[in-house]
Write a protein that holds these residues in place. Structure first.
Motif, PDB file in Angstrom:
ATOM      1  N   ILE A 129       1.278  -1.076   0.042  1.00 36.17           N
ATOM      2  CA  ILE A 129      -0.141   0.015   0.118  1.00 36.17           C
ATOM      3  C   ILE A 129       1.131   1.399   0.257  1.00 36.17           C
ATOM      4  CG2 ILE A 129      -1.797   0.865   0.763  1.00 36.17           C
ATOM      5  CD1 ILE A 129      -2.288  -0.977   2.468  1.00 36.17           C
ATOM      6  N   PRO A 130       1.762   1.964  -0.937  1.00 38.85           N
ATOM      7  CA  PRO A 130       2.649   2.724  -0.970  1.00 38.85           C
ATOM      8  C   PRO A 130       1.760   3.980  -1.158  1.00 38.85           C
ATOM      9  CG  PRO A 130       2.060   1.859  -3.326  1.00 38.85           C
ATOM     10  CD  PRO A 130       1.737   0.634  -2.467  1.00 38.85           C
ATOM     11  N   CYS A 131       0.792   3.943  -1.288  1.00 39.70           N
ATOM     12  CA  CYS A 131      -0.102   5.426  -0.855  1.00 39.70           C
ATOM     13  C   CYS A 131      -0.037   5.966   0.153  1.00 39.70           C
ATOM     14  CB  CYS A 131      -1.353   5.594  -1.895  1.00 39.70           C
ATOM     15  SG  CYS A 131      -2.205   4.186  -0.980  1.00 39.70           S
ATOM     16  N   ALA A 132      -0.157   4.126   1.256  1.00 40.61           N
ATOM     17  CA  ALA A 132      -0.229   4.903   3.108  1.00 40.61           C
ATOM     18  C   ALA A 132       0.004   5.722   3.351  1.00 40.61           C
ATOM     19  CB  ALA A 132      -0.753   3.567   2.845  1.00 40.61           C
ATOM     20  N   ASN A 133       0.331   6.382   4.380  1.00 38.26           N
ATOM     21  CA  ASN A 133       1.487   6.874   5.579  1.00 38.26           C
ATOM     22  C   ASN A 133       1.293   5.928   6.843  1.00 38.26           C
ATOM     23  OD1 ASN A 133      -0.565   7.464   7.024  1.00 38.26           O
ATOM     24  ND2 ASN A 133      -1.071   9.788   6.401  1.00 38.26           N
ATOM     25  N   GLU A 134       2.352   6.178   7.401  1.00 43.17           N
ATOM     26  CA  GLU A 134       2.300   5.439   8.797  1.00 43.17           C
ATOM     27  C   GLU A 134       1.264   5.264   9.863  1.00 43.17           C
ATOM     28  OE1 GLU A 134       5.993   5.883  11.422  1.00 43.17           O
ATOM     29  OE2 GLU A 134       7.588   5.947   9.212  1.00 43.17           O
ATOM     30  N   THR A 135       0.601   6.183   9.715  1.00 44.84           N
ATOM     31  CA  THR A 135      -0.703   6.196  10.378  1.00 44.84           C
ATOM     32  C   THR A 135      -1.471   4.969   9.919  1.00 44.84           C
ATOM     33  OG1 THR A 135      -0.276   8.480  11.055  1.00 44.84           O
ATOM     34  CG2 THR A 135      -2.315   7.682  11.918  1.00 44.84           C
ATOM     35  N   VAL A 136      -1.756   4.940   9.050  1.00 45.60           N
ATOM     36  CA  VAL A 136      -3.120   4.458   7.995  1.00 45.60           C
ATOM     37  C   VAL A 136      -2.499   3.152   8.223  1.00 45.60           C
ATOM     38  CG1 VAL A 136      -4.128   3.451   5.911  1.00 45.60           C
ATOM     39  CG2 VAL A 136      -4.174   5.985   6.749  1.00 45.60           C
ATOM     40  N   ILE A 137      -1.204   2.617   7.794  1.00 48.25           N
ATOM     41  CA  ILE A 137      -0.502   1.139   7.737  1.00 48.25           C
ATOM     42  C   ILE A 137      -0.702   0.808   9.567  1.00 48.25           C
ATOM     43  CG2 ILE A 137       1.338  -0.040   8.483  1.00 48.25           C
ATOM     44  CD1 ILE A 137       2.263   1.590   6.098  1.00 48.25           C
ATOM     45  N   ALA A 138      -0.179   1.868  10.789  1.00 51.44           N
ATOM     46  CA  ALA A 138      -0.896   1.279  11.846  1.00 51.44           C
ATOM     47  C   ALA A 138      -2.673   0.600  12.272  1.00 51.44           C
ATOM     48  CB  ALA A 138      -0.089   2.189  12.954  1.00 51.44           C
ATOM     49  N   GLU A 139      -2.915   1.347  11.284  1.00 49.62           N
ATOM     50  CA  GLU A 139      -4.386   1.181  11.964  1.00 49.62           C
ATOM     51  C   GLU A 139      -4.875   0.554  11.496  1.00 49.62           C
ATOM     52  OE1 GLU A 139      -6.788   4.698  10.463  1.00 49.62           O
ATOM     53  OE2 GLU A 139      -5.541   5.851  12.724  1.00 49.62           O
ATOM     54  N   LEU A 140      -4.390  -0.503  10.122  1.00 52.83           N
ATOM     55  CA  LEU A 140      -4.227  -1.560   9.383  1.00 52.83           C
ATOM     56  C   LEU A 140      -4.322  -2.801  10.476  1.00 52.83           C
ATOM     57  CD1 LEU A 140      -4.072  -0.436   5.968  1.00 52.83           C
ATOM     58  CD2 LEU A 140      -6.146  -0.676   6.700  1.00 52.83           C
ATOM     59  N   PHE A 141      -2.832  -2.175  10.718  1.00 50.78           N
ATOM     60  CA  PHE A 141      -2.720  -3.444  11.753  1.00 50.78           C
ATOM     61  C   PHE A 141      -3.481  -3.882  12.610  1.00 50.78           C
ATOM     62  CE2 PHE A 141       0.831  -4.708  14.989  1.00 50.78           C
ATOM     63  CZ  PHE A 141       1.614  -6.088  14.334  1.00 50.78           C
ATOM     64  N   ALA A 142      -3.987  -2.445  13.610  1.00 53.79           N
ATOM     65  CA  ALA A 142      -4.989  -2.422  14.689  1.00 53.79           C
ATOM     66  C   ALA A 142      -5.813  -3.845  14.456  1.00 53.79           C
ATOM     67  CB  ALA A 142      -4.620  -1.062  15.239  1.00 53.79           C
ATOM     68  N   SER A 143      -6.603  -3.581  13.432  1.00 52.91           N
ATOM     69  CA  SER A 143      -7.949  -4.588  13.159  1.00 52.91           C
ATOM     70  C   SER A 143      -8.288  -5.029  11.798  1.00 52.91           C
ATOM     71  CB  SER A 143      -8.408  -3.372  14.452  1.00 52.91           C
ATOM     72  OG  SER A 143      -9.894  -4.052  14.101  1.00 52.91           O
ATOM     73  N   ILE A 144      -8.382  -6.257  11.768  1.00 56.41           N
ATOM     74  CA  ILE A 144      -9.116  -6.111  10.751  1.00 56.41           C
ATOM     75  C   ILE A 144      -9.858  -5.629  10.409  1.00 56.41           C
ATOM     76  CG2 ILE A 144     -10.592  -8.218  11.385  1.00 56.41           C
ATOM     77  CD1 ILE A 144      -8.492  -8.453   7.816  1.00 56.41           C
ATOM     78  N   THR A 145     -10.960  -5.494  10.948  1.00 51.74           N
ATOM     79  CA  THR A 145     -11.817  -4.563  10.596  1.00 51.74           C
ATOM     80  C   THR A 145     -12.044  -3.241  10.037  1.00 51.74           C
ATOM     81  OG1 THR A 145     -12.114  -3.703  12.930  1.00 51.74           O
ATOM     82  CG2 THR A 145     -13.382  -5.698  12.480  1.00 51.74           C
ATOM     83  N   ASN A 146     -10.335  -3.273   9.990  1.00 54.66           N
ATOM     84  CA  ASN A 146     -10.400  -1.761   9.521  1.00 54.66           C
ATOM     85  C   ASN A 146      -9.524  -1.308   8.060  1.00 54.66           C
ATOM     86  OD1 ASN A 146      -9.849  -0.148  12.275  1.00 54.66           O
ATOM     87  ND2 ASN A 146      -7.954  -0.178  12.572  1.00 54.66           N
ATOM     88  N   VAL A 147      -9.525  -3.051   7.734  1.00 50.98           N
ATOM     89  CA  VAL A 147      -9.352  -3.401   5.907  1.00 50.98           C
ATOM     90  C   VAL A 147     -10.830  -3.529   6.129  1.00 50.98           C
ATOM     91  CG1 VAL A 147      -8.510  -5.067   4.868  1.00 50.98           C
ATOM     92  CG2 VAL A 147      -6.881  -4.356   7.030  1.00 50.98           C
ATOM     93  N   ILE A 148     -11.590  -4.024   5.991  1.00 49.12           N
ATOM     94  CA  ILE A 148     -13.247  -4.303   5.600  1.00 49.12           C
ATOM     95  C   ILE A 148     -13.478  -3.423   5.246  1.00 49.12           C
ATOM     96  CG2 ILE A 148     -15.035  -5.378   6.055  1.00 49.12           C
ATOM     97  CD1 ILE A 148     -13.454  -7.792   7.914  1.00 49.12           C
ATOM     98  N   ALA A 149     -12.985  -1.957   6.535  1.00 49.90           N
ATOM     99  CA  ALA A 149     -14.145  -0.938   6.238  1.00 49.90           C
ATOM    100  C   ALA A 149     -13.837  -0.801   4.885  1.00 49.90           C
ATOM    101  CB  ALA A 149     -14.088   0.011   7.201  1.00 49.90           C
TER     102      ALA A 149
END
Length: 143
Positions: free
Chosen positions: A83-103
């Motif tokens: 996900i080259p367009c994502a910054n570290e905050t987005v990556i941390a949120e995606l890593f924190a919970s699968i529901t953030n990915v499903i959103a």
């Protein structure tokens, strides 16, 4: 089976893979218990069964710890790679919970990149498993 856990697999493929894995684990568990019980006198059957189950649980705990360490150390980098367009905050949120990915909707670059990142990190598990199998297998001696 690794292919079935990727982004390109359908539900039937995932269910079939899990079914095969569950059957294999069930057969292996029963066979190891029966083999251990058959190799000792009746008086030692209880302790033998307990030891088989103890080592099974210890192996599961060690395996879970190794898998957790690999996952924690590889997935953030794989997410950033896919996900080259994502910054570290987005990556941390995606890593924190699968529901953030499903959103994110299917087809969205973030959603698909997260799935590709998770799929590619599974290869690390396979490499570690094969390496440990090789190390443990080479330690055996026939006497």
């Amino acid at each position: 089976m690794i292919h079935s856990r990727g982004a390109d697999s359908n539900d039937v493929e995932v269910v079939f893979t899990q079914l095969i894995q569950g059957l294999g684990g069930g057969f292996a568990s029963v066979c190891s218990s029966v083999a251990a019980q058959a190799s000792v006198p009746h008086a030692d059957m209880a302790i033998t069964t307990a030891m088989v189950l103890l080592w099974t649980e210890i192996g599961g705990a060690v395996g879970s710890a190794v898998a957790g360490a690999i996952w924690t150390n590889t997935i953030p980098g794989k997410l950033a790679e896919h996900i080259p367009c994502a910054n570290e905050t987005v990556i941390a949120e995606l890593f924190a919970s699968i529901t953030n990915v499903i959103a994110f909707p299917i087809g969205d670059p973030v959603h698909d990149g997260a799935i590709q990142g998770a799929s590619s990190s599974f290869l690390s598990f396979a490499v570690v498993w094969m390496r440990l199998t090789h190390i443990c297998g080479s330690q055996r001696t026939a006497t």
